[in-house]
Every structure is written in C-alpha cells, then in structure tokens.
Design a protein around this motif. Sequence first.
Motif, PDB file in Angstrom:
ATOM      1  N   LEU A   8       0.836  -1.209   0.000  1.00 59.72           N
ATOM      2  CA  LEU A   8       0.000   0.000   0.000  1.00 59.72           C
ATOM      3  C   LEU A   8       0.868   1.255   0.000  1.00 59.72           C
ATOM      4  O   LEU A   8       1.733   1.409   0.865  1.00 59.72           O
ATOM      5  N   HIS A   9       0.624   2.123  -0.965  1.00 57.46           N
ATOM      6  CA  HIS A   9       1.360   3.390  -1.055  1.00 57.46           C
ATOM      7  C   HIS A   9       0.378   4.547  -0.815  1.00 57.46           C
ATOM      8  O   HIS A   9      -0.655   4.632  -1.493  1.00 57.46           O
ATOM      9  N   GLY A  10       0.750   5.429   0.078  1.00 58.61           N
ATOM     10  CA  GLY A  10      -0.136   6.545   0.426  1.00 58.61           C
ATOM     11  C   GLY A  10       0.008   7.754  -0.488  1.00 58.61           C
ATOM     12  O   GLY A  10       0.591   7.667  -1.578  1.00 58.61           O
ATOM     13  N   PRO A  11      -0.503   8.903  -0.023  1.00 58.07           N
ATOM     14  CA  PRO A  11      -0.622  10.084  -0.864  1.00 58.07           C
ATOM     15  C   PRO A  11       0.717  10.655  -1.352  1.00 58.07           C
ATOM     16  O   PRO A  11       1.709  10.620  -0.632  1.00 58.07           O
ATOM     17  N   ASN A  12       0.665  11.127  -2.580  1.00 56.39           N
ATOM     18  CA  ASN A  12       1.790  11.800  -3.262  1.00 56.39           C
ATOM     19  C   ASN A  12       2.901  10.850  -3.694  1.00 56.39           C
ATOM     20  O   ASN A  12       3.837  11.278  -4.373  1.00 56.39           O
ATOM     21  N   LEU A  13       2.788   9.587  -3.346  1.00 55.65           N
ATOM     22  CA  LEU A  13       3.832   8.647  -3.765  1.00 55.65           C
ATOM     23  C   LEU A  13       3.712   8.333  -5.257  1.00 55.65           C
ATOM     24  O   LEU A  13       4.664   7.860  -5.870  1.00 55.65           O
ATOM     25  N   ASN A  14       2.554   8.650  -5.847  1.00 56.26           N
ATOM     26  CA  ASN A  14       2.407   8.531  -7.309  1.00 56.26           C
ATOM     27  C   ASN A  14       3.320   9.532  -8.039  1.00 56.26           C
ATOM     28  O   ASN A  14       3.580   9.367  -9.219  1.00 56.26           O
ATOM     29  N   ALA A  78       2.138  10.873   4.216  1.00 54.43           N
ATOM     30  CA  ALA A  78       1.807  11.892   5.230  1.00 54.43           C
ATOM     31  C   ALA A  78       0.749  11.408   6.220  1.00 54.43           C
ATOM     32  O   ALA A  78       0.697  11.889   7.361  1.00 54.43           O
ATOM     33  N   TYR A  79      -0.088  10.432   5.805  1.00 54.35           N
ATOM     34  CA  TYR A  79      -1.093   9.913   6.742  1.00 54.35           C
ATOM     35  C   TYR A  79      -0.464   9.180   7.923  1.00 54.35           C
ATOM     36  O   TYR A  79      -1.117   8.965   8.949  1.00 54.35           O
ATOM     37  N   THR A  80       0.802   8.802   7.775  1.00 57.67           N
ATOM     38  CA  THR A  80       1.538   8.203   8.898  1.00 57.67           C
ATOM     39  C   THR A  80       1.377   9.045  10.157  1.00 57.67           C
ATOM     40  O   THR A  80       1.190   8.520  11.254  1.00 57.67           O
ATOM     41  N   HIS A  81       1.486  10.355   9.933  1.00 52.94           N
ATOM     42  CA  HIS A  81       1.608  11.282  11.057  1.00 52.94           C
ATOM     43  C   HIS A  81       0.262  11.786  11.559  1.00 52.94           C
ATOM     44  O   HIS A  81       0.201  12.480  12.567  1.00 52.94           O
ATOM     45  N   THR A  82      -0.804  11.460  10.832  1.00 46.31           N
ATOM     46  CA  THR A  82      -2.107  12.052  11.168  1.00 46.31           C
ATOM     47  C   THR A  82      -3.242  11.053  11.326  1.00 46.31           C
ATOM     48  O   THR A  82      -4.243  11.367  11.966  1.00 46.31           O
ATOM     49  N   SER A  83      -3.124   9.877  10.720  1.00 53.66           N
ATOM     50  CA  SER A  83      -4.340   9.079  10.524  1.00 53.66           C
ATOM     51  C   SER A  83      -4.579   8.003  11.583  1.00 53.66           C
ATOM     52  O   SER A  83      -4.086   6.874  11.494  1.00 53.66           O
ATOM     53  N   ILE A  84      -5.406   8.368  12.543  1.00 48.54           N
ATOM     54  CA  ILE A  84      -5.861   7.368  13.517  1.00 48.54           C
ATOM     55  C   ILE A  84      -6.756   6.351  12.801  1.00 48.54           C
ATOM     56  O   ILE A  84      -6.791   5.172  13.156  1.00 48.54           O
ATOM     57  N   ALA A  85      -7.442   6.810  11.745  1.00 43.96           N
ATOM     58  CA  ALA A  85      -8.353   5.907  11.018  1.00 43.96           C
ATOM     59  C   ALA A  85      -7.591   4.786  10.311  1.00 43.96           C
ATOM     60  O   ALA A  85      -8.041   3.631  10.291  1.00 43.96           O
ATOM     61  N   VAL A 117       0.878   4.835  13.013  1.00 43.65           N
ATOM     62  CA  VAL A 117       0.823   3.438  12.541  1.00 43.65           C
ATOM     63  C   VAL A 117       1.804   2.542  13.299  1.00 43.65           C
ATOM     64  O   VAL A 117       1.533   1.360  13.543  1.00 43.65           O
ATOM     65  N   ALA A 118       2.949   3.112  13.693  1.00 41.83           N
ATOM     66  CA  ALA A 118       4.021   2.287  14.288  1.00 41.83           C
ATOM     67  C   ALA A 118       3.552   1.388  15.436  1.00 41.83           C
ATOM     68  O   ALA A 118       3.966   0.220  15.491  1.00 41.83           O
ATOM     69  N   PRO A 119       2.676   1.856  16.327  1.00 37.96           N
ATOM     70  CA  PRO A 119       2.280   0.983  17.438  1.00 37.96           C
ATOM     71  C   PRO A 119       1.486  -0.262  17.018  1.00 37.96           C
ATOM     72  O   PRO A 119       1.362  -1.196  17.806  1.00 37.96           O
TER      73      PRO A 119
END
Length: 147
Positions: A8-14, A78-85, A117-119
Amino acid sequence: MTMKFLVLHGPNLNLLGKREPAIYGSQTLADIDVSLEKLSAELGCELSFFQSNSEGKIIDAIQEAADGCHGILINPAAYTHTSIAIRDALSAVGLPCVEVHLSNIHRRETFRHISMVAPVAIGQICGFGRDSYLLGLHALFNHVKNK
Ligand code: DQA
C-alpha cells in the motif's frame, strides 16, 4: 500455500521520480513496484499493489486485504503522522503489517517523528529509499513464514 501480501502506497507517492528527488530519490513508484515483484518471485510470494491519495480508499483496501492477504507492507506517507483511522483499520483487520518510508522520518521535521501506525506495526523501516520497501517485504515474509 502461496503467501499473499498487499503493498500500500499513500498520498503523493504517485509523484515519485519528480517529487523532491533530493529527499525521495529519482525512482518512480513503478520502479519500486517492479523491484518488489522481482523480490516476491525470489521469495515465492504474491503481491498486489495499491496507491491512493485518499485516506478512505486506503482504509477500504486495508479492510479488503483481510480477505485472502497474509500481511500488509505500507508506506502511509503523510497519513503516517495524522491518521488514527488508518491505524484503527490496520488494528481491526489484525494482519501483520510493516511500515516503510523512503526517507528517515526521524531526521526530518519534528511533525514527521510521530507515527500513528508504528504501534500497530511489527516494525518500521525508514531511510533507505527503495531498499526500505525491499527490506520491509523480506521482514514481513519471514515474520509470516516463521509464525
Ligand atoms: C514518506 C515520509 C512522510 O513524512 C511523507 O509525508 C511522505 C513520504 C517517506 O516515504 O519518506 O509522503 O512516507
């Protein structure tokens, strides 16, 4: 049984290849996926790939992986740092997950030092460019195989 993993690749990695090459390198996302395909053939596992700029679509892909995948290799960008979802989706499906980043997020701005995500991941690999993904796939494969 052949092991299957979702990449899975998140935003802007395209935009890789054109996007801040001093930080993310000159390889495109397609180059990274080709390298991962090659490694998966050597390991004897199957990969499916998904990139999205949208948090909801990433969550849908994580939920769908519960049906038939043995693990998830994810660069949430960037969702690494923000996304609880996204973290909750990974936790909900309970599949082994490895978090990867091209850059070393711990050497960069302080807002990148935190990962939601790390935890819920087995581990995190960052700072090695394309090799972060390859090391991550190796680690995920060995983890699932030895379980
Ligand atoms: C990234 C690091 C993130 O902080 C950033 O938002 C990205 C890419 C990486 O692979 O280095 O988009 O996940």
